[in-house]
Design an enzyme around this catalytic site. Structure first.
Site, PDB file in Angstrom:
ATOM      1  N   THR A   1      68.410  73.727 111.728  1.00 52.26           N
ATOM      2  CA  THR A   1      69.825  73.645 111.415  1.00 52.26           C
ATOM      3  C   THR A   1      70.160  74.743 110.415  1.00 52.26           C
ATOM      4  O   THR A   1      69.372  75.049 109.526  1.00 52.26           O
ATOM      5  CB  THR A   1      70.242  72.225 110.936  1.00 52.26           C
ATOM      6  OG1 THR A   1      71.666  72.144 110.954  1.00 52.26           O
ATOM      7  CG2 THR A   1      69.746  71.899 109.535  1.00 52.26           C
TER       8      THR A   1
ATOM      9  N   CYS B   1      75.950  69.821 102.665  1.00 52.45           N
ATOM     10  CA  CYS B   1      75.357  68.907 103.637  1.00 52.45           C
ATOM     11  C   CYS B   1      73.863  68.765 103.348  1.00 52.45           C
ATOM     12  O   CYS B   1      73.258  69.623 102.721  1.00 52.45           O
ATOM     13  CB  CYS B   1      75.517  69.440 105.051  1.00 52.45           C
ATOM     14  SG  CYS B   1      77.220  69.731 105.543  1.00 52.45           S
TER      15      CYS B   1
ATOM     16  N   HIS C   1      71.777  66.442 110.307  1.00 52.53           N
ATOM     17  CA  HIS C   1      72.574  67.308 109.424  1.00 52.53           C
ATOM     18  C   HIS C   1      73.728  66.439 108.915  1.00 52.53           C
ATOM     19  O   HIS C   1      74.751  66.294 109.577  1.00 52.53           O
ATOM     20  CB  HIS C   1      73.081  68.511 110.227  1.00 52.53           C
ATOM     21  CG  HIS C   1      73.818  69.527 109.425  1.00 52.53           C
ATOM     22  ND1 HIS C   1      73.639  70.875 109.613  1.00 52.53           N
ATOM     23  CD2 HIS C   1      74.741  69.417 108.454  1.00 52.53           C
ATOM     24  CE1 HIS C   1      74.428  71.540 108.774  1.00 52.53           C
ATOM     25  NE2 HIS C   1      75.123  70.679 108.076  1.00 52.53           N
TER      26      HIS C   1
END
Lengths: 164, 206
Positions: free
Chosen positions: A25, A31, A48
């Site tokens: 990711t 995040c 995520h």
């Protein structure tokens, strides 16, 4: 170098990998990239997570991968489905940075640390040990999780590459 | 989120005009600062999935310099001024006669100068917008970051995260003197702000 099968996990997304595939990711800011791993079956999962809790959701159909409290149970289910066992799982996480510093810190601006706290709390609830984490700071991260080795590779602009 | 997919063409045009007026004033400010002509592109208004927003500035992992500020007041939102590294270096050379030393990254002085440029430009963007709409809008203290575009932009999308997986943004680019000094303004009004902006401009919304 052996060409590995790369599985992309988008923003507010989750996925699982087996047989040496790599989960990736990109651009984690506030995040949190949370990974779970079963070292025996070599099943890996990555979420995520964008927001700490689905309680604040105002959407009609919730995207489970977006919130810490819904993403982790969903990821567990998906991993168990392909043979992972909950009592063998270990967790690693990265991200949760505070990208911009402001003097008047309202709660929504502290979203990075809150995401990390929430993820830890839920992981604890499932009694999954957290092996390593690289969270906080004020920089973005890109992470790759190898389902063969269980190693989490973290890349950032300022600090280069590290592995946990 | 459904409300955004229902925007009429003319409502999108109104938002484009918002971008046009704001960025037009910012471009004028930059032009004065550099003492050079600055051109700007036609504003784009789009409802984009989170994943695609960073593509507008080169992808999630593209390293960019961003000045971020929160717009407070009657129509709150998030605002970014984003430039690529080579454009930032050129700005520094032109404005401050500071030759950039590639080896040591950016000094505090350089980042602070870039932050101030961003502050001037976004300030003129917002004040013209406030004049135009008669809405009170005040920028927060700006903050600068050099990092991956994805990590930076996701910060401005949190208000949207609570209600969907895409965000509405008003984007304007400008070019200095046909050179590739390219900059992007992203105005991401909070979901609740659109009605206020429309009302202020005399557009009837249910």
């Amino acid at each position: 170098m052996i060409q590995q099968n790369l599985i992309k996990v988008g923003m507010a997304d989750l996925n699982i990998a087996t047989e040496g595939s790599v989960l990736k990711t990109t651009g984690l800011g506030s995040c949190v990239g949370l990974t779970l791993y079963d070292p025996v079956n070599k099943v890996a999962g990555m979420a995520h997570v964008m927001l700490p809790s689905s309680e604040i959701a105002r959407e009609s159909t919730i995207n489970l991968a977006k919130y810490a409290d819904t993403a982790i149970p969903e990821l567990l289910d998906r991993m168990k489905h392909v043979g992972a066992q909950q009592n063998r799982l270990v967790a690693k996480m990265a991200g949760g940075a505070q990208m911009f510093a402001f003097s008047g810190q309202s709660d929504s601006m502290r979203i990075g640390p809150r995401n990390v706290e929430s993820c830890l709390e839920i992981i604890n609830k499932f009694k999954i040990p957290v092996f390593a984490q690289d969270t906080g700071g004020n920089y973005g991260r890109t992470i790759e999780f190898d389902s063969g080795s269980g190693l989490l590779l973290i890349r950032s602009v300022q600090l280069g590459i590290k592995e946990i | 989120m459904a409300q955004f997919s229902k925007f009429e063409a003319f409502e999108l045009d109104v938002l484009k005009e918002v971008g046009n007026i704001g960025a037009g004033n910012a471009a004028t400010a930059l032009s004065r600062l550099l003492n050079k002509p600055v051109d700007m592109g036609v504003p784009k208004v789009s409802l984009l999935p989170f994943e695609e927003i960073a593509d507008r500035v080169g992808g999630m992992e593209q390293v960019v310099i961003a000045v971020f500020l929160r717009v407070e007041g009657e129509a709150p939102g998030n605002m970014f001024f984003i430039i690529q590294e080579d454009a930032a270096k050129r700005l520094l050379t032109q404005l401050l006669s500071l030759p950039h030393d590639d080896e040591n990254g950016y000094s505090e002085m350089e980042l602070s100068a870039l932050c101030e440029i961003g502050n001037i430009l976004t300030g003129s963007y917002l004040s013209s917008l406030a004049d135009f709409t008669h809405l009170a809008m005040a920028p927060s203290v700006p903050s600068v970051a050099l990092d991956m575009a994805g990590a930076i932009l996701s910060y401005g999308l949190l208000q949207y995260g609570e209600m969907g997986d895409s965000a509405l943004l008003i984007e304007t680019t400008f070019l200095e003197d046909c050179q590739d000094l390219e900059g992007h303004f992203f105005l991401i009004p909070d979901p609740e702000s659109f009605t206020k902006i429309f009302r202020a401009l005399g557009v009837n919304v249910e």
